[in-house]
Enzyme design. Structure first.
Site, PDB file in Angstrom:
ATOM      1  N   ARG A  97       0.847  -1.208   0.000  1.00 59.56           N
ATOM      2  CA  ARG A  97       0.000   0.000   0.000  1.00 59.56           C
ATOM      3  C   ARG A  97       0.876   1.250   0.000  1.00 59.56           C
ATOM      4  O   ARG A  97       0.496   2.297  -0.508  1.00 59.56           O
ATOM      5  CB  ARG A  97      -0.975   0.001   1.189  1.00 59.56           C
ATOM      6  CG  ARG A  97      -1.799   1.287   1.302  1.00 59.56           C
ATOM      7  CD  ARG A  97      -3.093   1.121   2.106  1.00 59.56           C
ATOM      8  NE  ARG A  97      -2.904   0.345   3.305  1.00 59.56           N
ATOM      9  CZ  ARG A  97      -2.442   0.824   4.467  1.00 59.56           C
ATOM     10  NH1 ARG A  97      -2.148   2.102   4.589  1.00 59.56           N
ATOM     11  NH2 ARG A  97      -2.284   0.038   5.510  1.00 59.56           N
ATOM     12  N   TYR A 150     -16.412  17.074 -13.772  1.00 62.94           N
ATOM     13  CA  TYR A 150     -16.750  15.656 -13.822  1.00 62.94           C
ATOM     14  C   TYR A 150     -17.647  15.336 -12.608  1.00 62.94           C
ATOM     15  O   TYR A 150     -17.393  15.829 -11.499  1.00 62.94           O
ATOM     16  CB  TYR A 150     -15.449  14.843 -13.766  1.00 62.94           C
ATOM     17  CG  TYR A 150     -15.689  13.364 -13.692  1.00 62.94           C
ATOM     18  CD1 TYR A 150     -16.101  12.655 -14.810  1.00 62.94           C
ATOM     19  CD2 TYR A 150     -15.531  12.666 -12.493  1.00 62.94           C
ATOM     20  CE1 TYR A 150     -16.347  11.299 -14.746  1.00 62.94           C
ATOM     21  CE2 TYR A 150     -15.768  11.304 -12.421  1.00 62.94           C
ATOM     22  CZ  TYR A 150     -16.183  10.631 -13.549  1.00 62.94           C
ATOM     23  OH  TYR A 150     -16.433   9.289 -13.476  1.00 62.94           O
ATOM     24  N   ASP A 222      -7.207  18.657 -13.577  1.00 67.30           N
ATOM     25  CA  ASP A 222      -7.556  17.322 -14.060  1.00 67.30           C
ATOM     26  C   ASP A 222      -7.372  17.352 -15.573  1.00 67.30           C
ATOM     27  O   ASP A 222      -8.118  18.026 -16.281  1.00 67.30           O
ATOM     28  CB  ASP A 222      -9.007  17.007 -13.669  1.00 67.30           C
ATOM     29  CG  ASP A 222      -9.505  15.671 -14.226  1.00 67.30           C
ATOM     30  OD1 ASP A 222      -8.901  15.150 -15.181  1.00 67.30           O
ATOM     31  OD2 ASP A 222     -10.523  15.171 -13.705  1.00 67.30           O
ATOM     32  N   LYS A 247      -8.726   6.282 -18.768  1.00 72.08           N
ATOM     33  CA  LYS A 247      -9.098   6.807 -20.080  1.00 72.08           C
ATOM     34  C   LYS A 247      -7.898   6.720 -21.034  1.00 72.08           C
ATOM     35  O   LYS A 247      -7.426   5.642 -21.288  1.00 72.08           O
ATOM     36  CB  LYS A 247      -9.633   8.235 -19.912  1.00 72.08           C
ATOM     37  CG  LYS A 247     -10.576   8.416 -18.695  1.00 72.08           C
ATOM     38  CD  LYS A 247     -11.912   7.718 -18.842  1.00 72.08           C
ATOM     39  CE  LYS A 247     -12.741   7.693 -17.570  1.00 72.08           C
ATOM     40  NZ  LYS A 247     -13.035   8.960 -16.953  1.00 72.08           N
TER      41      LYS A 247
HETATM   42  C1  LIG Z   1     -13.418   9.355 -15.644  1.00 67.93           C
HETATM   43  C2  LIG Z   1     -13.009  10.664 -15.099  1.00 67.93           C
HETATM   44  C3  LIG Z   1     -12.684  10.804 -13.736  1.00 67.93           C
HETATM   45  C4  LIG Z   1     -12.810   9.674 -12.747  1.00 67.93           C
HETATM   46  O1  LIG Z   1     -11.907   8.648 -13.011  1.00 67.93           O
HETATM   47  P1  LIG Z   1     -12.136   7.113 -12.550  1.00 67.93           P
HETATM   48  O2  LIG Z   1     -10.889   6.452 -13.035  1.00 67.93           O
HETATM   49  O3  LIG Z   1     -13.378   6.638 -13.211  1.00 67.93           O
HETATM   50  O4  LIG Z   1     -12.264   7.122 -11.063  1.00 67.93           O
HETATM   51  C5  LIG Z   1     -12.253  12.045 -13.305  1.00 67.93           C
HETATM   52  N1  LIG Z   1     -12.167  13.107 -14.134  1.00 67.93           N
HETATM   53  C6  LIG Z   1     -12.501  13.011 -15.440  1.00 67.93           C
HETATM   54  C7  LIG Z   1     -12.395  14.218 -16.304  1.00 67.93           C
HETATM   55  C8  LIG Z   1     -12.939  11.798 -15.968  1.00 67.93           C
HETATM   56  O5  LIG Z   1     -13.272  11.716 -17.253  1.00 67.93           O
END
Ligand SMILES: *Cc1c(COP(=O)(O)O)cnc(C)c1O
Length: 449
Positions: A97, A150, A222, A247
């Site tokens: 962890r 998001y 982000d 993604k």
């Molecule tokens: C999908 C997404 C998240 C969250 O990510 P997870 O891996 O699903 O927890 C956060 N910000 C954006 C812009 C996203 O597209």
């Protein structure tokens, strides 16, 4: 028996940071990393970094692929005991962890790609966002963030922040005056998304950097919709960059992961949140993410190529009202996109004539794109904000953030542009025949799929 009372302390600057620990002494001399001591290739091109950064040949077997260290714990020796006592446990292997060689390998690759000193991987993008944000603020803090965040991040600010005695003001990310006006004496951070979903607004990061500097705030971005090589927000002056690695970074729609990257001294303050909230990434997922990252720059070129061709085709189609793709001159942020983005991505948002009914029919007639939420996979993914990502909003709320009827969210994969164009062409032809003759009784909207 001793009783320990844990209390919040409103007077101190950083009450929820472990007092008198090395984590508080941000002046402590730190090196980039932690890295495994393999060759650092960070000065080389991005594709070279993607392939080689973080990798090491296995010393025992000479295996070229990064081994999967499927272990929960590590044999302790004097050096590790010393690291705990001396406060450099993040630089040693103790327990998975805290850190694991599979995590270090992919973290080094991610740091190289982002131009960061240090990175931490998490078990999801939301785990990375929660740990990253909470590391940058203290109890009672206030954050200024974008109004079209998001959904999961919106919930963090809206549902979880109040229980930490924290608050957030959400503002239109275009309105720099409103952002500055929202700053309060207890504001500690600005939180924005590099490119927003689904209308693909390009946020003016250099202007946000300037506001953050002037008010002595941390700027967290982000950058899920703008992975390297599209954008490297740290180079623009952002303090901490966060991604959902589920993604584009992983790119194969086969795992959930997140990453926080930035200067070592800031990432070191995020690390205790990884330990406390527990969102560590499993070694096998680290291996998959590291393998996926090797093709990130080449995948992005393929995404851009197919998305550009398809966006142009859609723009010229009589059944399409409007196309939003930042690299096309028709996008409202095209000039900013040209200056901030090194290239386009696979995200294309468009509006079909005939509203949400027509959009639903279009999705049913398409053969190649999968009807699914998420983005950045090698396969094209398509969804409608009105019945998925923004389903809980009213149509008026949706209209306020630019989601007009007929809005389609498309993440173009790496398929051949000609095949995608042909598929959209046949599907659009079918809806152009069907929609005007649609009887009123059949206008019930199905949320299935
Ligand atoms: C999908 C997404 C998240 C969250 O990510 P997870 O891996 O699903 O927890 C956060 N910000 C954006 C812009 C996203 O597209």
């Amino acid at each position: 028996m001793t009783t320990t009372e844990i209390r919040g302390d409103h007077s101190s600057k950083a009450p929820n940071r472990t007092q008198d620990s090395w984590l508080d002494t941000l002046e402590r001399k730190r090196q980039a990393g932690p890295f495994m001591g393999a060759d650092h290739v960070n000065s080389l091109g991005l594709s070279t970094c993607a392939v080689h950064a973080g990798t090491h040949d296995d010393p025992r077997t000479g295996a070229v692929g990064t081994p999967i260290y499927q272990t929960s714990t590590f044999v302790l020796n004097d050096d590790q005991y010393e690291s705990v006592e001396g406060g450099f446990a993040r630089d040693r292997f103790i327990y998975s962890r805290y850190g694991n060689p599979s995590q270090w390998a992919v973290q080094e690759k991610l740091a190289a790609l982002e131009g960061a000193e240090s990175a931490i991987v998490f078990s999801s993008g939301m785990a990375a966002i929660t740990a990253g944000v909470l590391a940058m603020v203290d109890k009672g803090a206030h954050v200024v963030a974008a109004s079209d965040l998001y959904g999961g991040t919106y919930n963090l600010f809206n549902q979880e922040f109040p229980s930490f005695g924290m608050s957030a003001t959400l503002v239109d990310s275009y309105d720099l005056d409103a952002i500055e006006e929202a700053i309060q004496p207890n504001t500690q951070a600005l939180y924005f998304e590099a490119i927003t979903n689904p209308v693909l607004k390009v946020v003016n990061i250099p202007a946000l950097v300037e506001i953050a500097k002037r008010h002595n705030l941390r700027l967290i971005v982000d950058s899920t919709f703008a992975p390297p090589p599209v954008m490297r927000p740290l180079e623009l002056g952002v303090d901490l960059v966060i991604h959902s690695a589920s993604k584009y970074l992983n790119g194969h729609s086969d795992l959930i992961a997140g990453v926080v990257a930035g200067p070592r001294k800031l990432v070191d303050t995020v690390w205790p949140r990884l330990l406390n909230f527990g969102g560590s990434l499993d070694p096998h997922a680290c291996f998959l993410l590291e393998r996926g990252l090797k093709t990130l720059p080449i995948r992005m070129r393929a995404h851009e190529e197919s998305a550009t061709a398809l966006a142009k085709f859609l723009e010229s189609h009589p059944m399409v009202e409007k196309v939003l793709y930042p690299m096309l001159p028709s996008h409202p942020d095209h000039a900013l996109a040209k200056s901030l983005m090194k290239m386009g991505t696979g995200n294309v948002t468009f509006f079909v004539k005939g509203g949400d009914m027509a959009a639903l029919a279009l999705l049913d007639h398409l053969n190649l794109p999968k009807q699914a939420t998420s983005l950045g996979g090698v396969e094209s993914l398509i969804s409608l904000p009105f019945n998925s990502s923004q389903a809980t909003m009213t149509s008026k709320q949706r209209a306020e953030i630019g989601i007009d009827p007929g809005c389609v969210r498309l993440s173009v994969g790496i398929e051949d542009a000609a095949d995608l164009i042909q598929d959209f062409d046949q599907a659009l032809k079918r809806i152009s025949r069907e929609i005007p003759t649609q009887p009123a009784e059949n206008k019930e909207i199905s949320h299935a799929k």
